[in-house]
Design an enzyme around this catalytic site. Structure first.
Site, PDB file in Angstrom:
ATOM      1  N   GLU A 161       0.803  -1.246   0.000  1.00  0.00           N
ATOM      2  CA  GLU A 161       0.000   0.000   0.000  1.00  0.00           C
ATOM      3  C   GLU A 161       0.829   1.286   0.000  1.00  0.00           C
ATOM      4  O   GLU A 161       0.619   2.160   0.841  1.00  0.00           O
ATOM      5  CB  GLU A 161      -0.964  -0.008   1.189  1.00  0.00           C
ATOM      6  CG  GLU A 161      -1.893  -1.210   1.173  1.00  0.00           C
ATOM      7  CD  GLU A 161      -2.875  -1.242   2.342  1.00  0.00           C
ATOM      8  OE1 GLU A 161      -2.768  -0.403   3.255  1.00  0.00           O
ATOM      9  OE2 GLU A 161      -3.747  -2.130   2.341  1.00  0.00           O
ATOM     10  N   GLU A 266      -6.019 -10.764  -1.307  1.00  0.00           N
ATOM     11  CA  GLU A 266      -6.825 -10.554  -0.091  1.00  0.00           C
ATOM     12  C   GLU A 266      -8.312 -10.544  -0.457  1.00  0.00           C
ATOM     13  O   GLU A 266      -9.079  -9.707   0.015  1.00  0.00           O
ATOM     14  CB  GLU A 266      -6.431  -9.234   0.584  1.00  0.00           C
ATOM     15  CG  GLU A 266      -4.962  -9.153   0.919  1.00  0.00           C
ATOM     16  CD  GLU A 266      -4.561  -7.907   1.706  1.00  0.00           C
ATOM     17  OE1 GLU A 266      -5.449  -7.218   2.248  1.00  0.00           O
ATOM     18  OE2 GLU A 266      -3.354  -7.620   1.767  1.00  0.00           O
TER      19      GLU A 266
HETATM   20  C1  XIL Z   1      -6.322  -6.274   8.255  1.00  0.00           C
HETATM   21  C2  XIL Z   1      -6.603  -7.470   9.147  1.00  0.00           C
HETATM   22  O1  XIL Z   1      -7.466  -8.342   8.462  1.00  0.00           O
HETATM   23  C3  XIL Z   1      -7.233  -7.021  10.441  1.00  0.00           C
HETATM   24  O2  XIL Z   1      -7.358  -8.118  11.340  1.00  0.00           O
HETATM   25  C4  XIL Z   1      -6.379  -5.922  11.092  1.00  0.00           C
HETATM   26  O3  XIL Z   1      -7.050  -5.418  12.219  1.00  0.00           O
HETATM   27  C5  XIL Z   1      -6.119  -4.795  10.110  1.00  0.00           C
HETATM   28  O4  XIL Z   1      -5.538  -5.312   8.926  1.00  0.00           O
HETATM   29  N1  XIL Z   1      -5.023  -4.599   3.610  1.00  0.00           N
HETATM   30  C6  XIL Z   1      -3.993  -5.363   4.095  1.00  0.00           C
HETATM   31  C7  XIL Z   1      -4.202  -6.232   5.263  1.00  0.00           C
HETATM   32  O5  XIL Z   1      -2.911  -5.406   3.477  1.00  0.00           O
HETATM   33  O6  XIL Z   1      -3.061  -6.396   6.052  1.00  0.00           O
HETATM   34  C8  XIL Z   1      -5.356  -5.738   6.120  1.00  0.00           C
HETATM   35  O7  XIL Z   1      -5.602  -6.711   7.124  1.00  0.00           O
HETATM   36  C9  XIL Z   1      -6.591  -5.479   5.293  1.00  0.00           C
HETATM   37  C10 XIL Z   1      -6.311  -4.446   4.235  1.00  0.00           C
END
Ligand code: XIL
Length: 374
Positions: A161, A266
């Site tokens: 990101e 994701e």
């Molecule tokens: C999220 C997790 O799922 C949560 O448990 C945590 O509280 C916050 O992060 N993009 C990403 C992930 O790259 O690491 C994130 O994961 C969701 C968005």
């Protein structure tokens, strides 16, 4: 008093009926043939993100399902800076070692998530003032962690990101203190520390044209510096009623022309409204709870489950069409009840973004995803 109690029991009865109705559209997982990883064996890896309880093997139902369906796993949180590197001179590899051992024991590949990200940083990093100290952190952090797991994990999300929605670089502590070359540097350090591990750039909304152009520029810059980058991860936190199919297909094609692997890292197709009508998966966004934003608190209506199944089916049909360019599709969680989308961007909602329901039974979307492979 009696009236109140009656009302309460009527409500409980109605909600149990609703939940039962929604469960009737799901099926028990008994059929070995409908294993995701088996079905997709010659197409691409199919994965899931694991939470801490799952990594500690304290969730037997999830454990069985992970072994049956997934050929690759990503730790949802435990390789992030705030857990794995709590202090300048202290690392905590307990859970990271655990997921790597779990993968090895079960013949499941592991992807590391994530080395350099502006969020979930340890407090000591946020307090770093000088450029030199932050540079030292970058070097120590990546070298120590990536070398420990080299040859033991499949790949790393080296940088996560780093882009704004308009494709410019995110105004993070790394950009402001180290300047725009920190991304190439991060990959250079990772390449040295982990010569046997694939290296990825990962972000959300990079299927959208402006942000995609920024990601392409960033990847080309890494390549032009003679530094290795093996793949790009499109996160895929989309809404099931609004999946940007056209942009996804354009992105698969454009990223593949850079000679790198394309991954969906994701994936979750939430069914709830987004307060800003947006797909930006910025973990720091927050909105207030109100009942209107939580329409399926008592169960997922069959019509919504069916629409979600159609979206998942269409999406996987597209993925299969481009299987020569796609190496992995990972879901962000195992079952609906365990998804981060129940708590983000509004705390306390009931979302249904994955293929398995709260009882680990497969939903209509599971069936369309299996069908897309055939
Ligand atoms: C999220 C997790 O799922 C949560 O448990 C945590 O509280 C916050 O992060 N993009 C990403 C992930 O790259 O690491 C994130 O994961 C969701 C968005």
């Amino acid at each position: 008093m009696l009236v109140i109690c009656k009302k309460k029991y009527t409500l409980i009865a109605i909600s149990s009926l609703l939940i039962a109705a929604s469960c009737s559209s799901t099926k028990k997982l008994t059929d070995k043939k409908s294993s995701l990883q088996q079905t997709y064996k010659n197409i691409f890896l199919v994965g899931a993100a694991l939470n801490t309880t799952q990594i500690e093997e304290k969730d037997a139902a999830a454990d069985a399902l992970v072994k049956q369906h997934f050929s690759v796993i990503t730790p949802e949180n435990i390789m992030k800076c705030e857990i794995i590197h709590p202090d300048w001179n202290r690392y905590d590899f307990m859970l990271a070692d655990k997921i790597v051992a779990y993968g090895k024991k079960n013949n499941i590949a592991v992807v590391g998530h994530t080395l350099i990200w502006h969020s979930q940083l340890s407090p000591f990093v946020q307090k770093i003032q000088s450029k030199d100290s932050l540079q030292t952190f970058l070097n120590n952090h990546i070298t120590t962690i990536a070398s420990r797991y080299d040859g033991k994990i499949k790949g790393w999300d080296v940088v996560n990101e780093a882009l704004e929605e308009d494709g410019t670089l995110r105004k993070s502590i790394f950009l402001s203190k180290l300047g725009e070359d920190y991304i190439v540097e991060a990959f250079r350090i990772a390449q040295k520390a982990a010569p046997n591990t694939e290296l990825y750039y990962n972000d959300y909304n990079i299927e959208q044209p402006k942000k995609r152009a920024g990601a392409i520029e960033l990847i080309k810059k890494i390549q032009a510096a003679g530094v290795r980058i093996d793949g790009v991860g499109i996160q895929g936190h989309w809404r099931s009623y609004r999946v940007p199919m056209k942009e996804i297909e354009e992105s698969i094609k454009e990223f593949a022309t850079l000679g790198i692997k394309v991954m969906f890292t994701e994936l979750d197709l939430g069914v709830l409204p987004n307060p800003w009508d947006s797909d930006a998966a910025d973990v720091n966004l927050k909105a207030e709870y109100n009942a209107k934003m939580n329409p399926y608190a008592t169960g997922l209506p069959d019509s919504v489950a069916a629409a979600q199944a159609k979206s998942y089916g269409d999406l996987f049909t597209l993925f299969v069409k481009h299987k020569d360019k796609i190496s992995r599709v990972t879901f962000w969680g195992v079952n609906d009840g365990q998804s981060w989308l129940n708590g983000w961007p509004i705390i306390g909602r009931t979302n249904y973004p994955l293929l398995f329901d709260r009882n680990f039974k497969y939903k209509p979307a599971f069936t369309t995803v299996i069908a897309a492979a055939k």
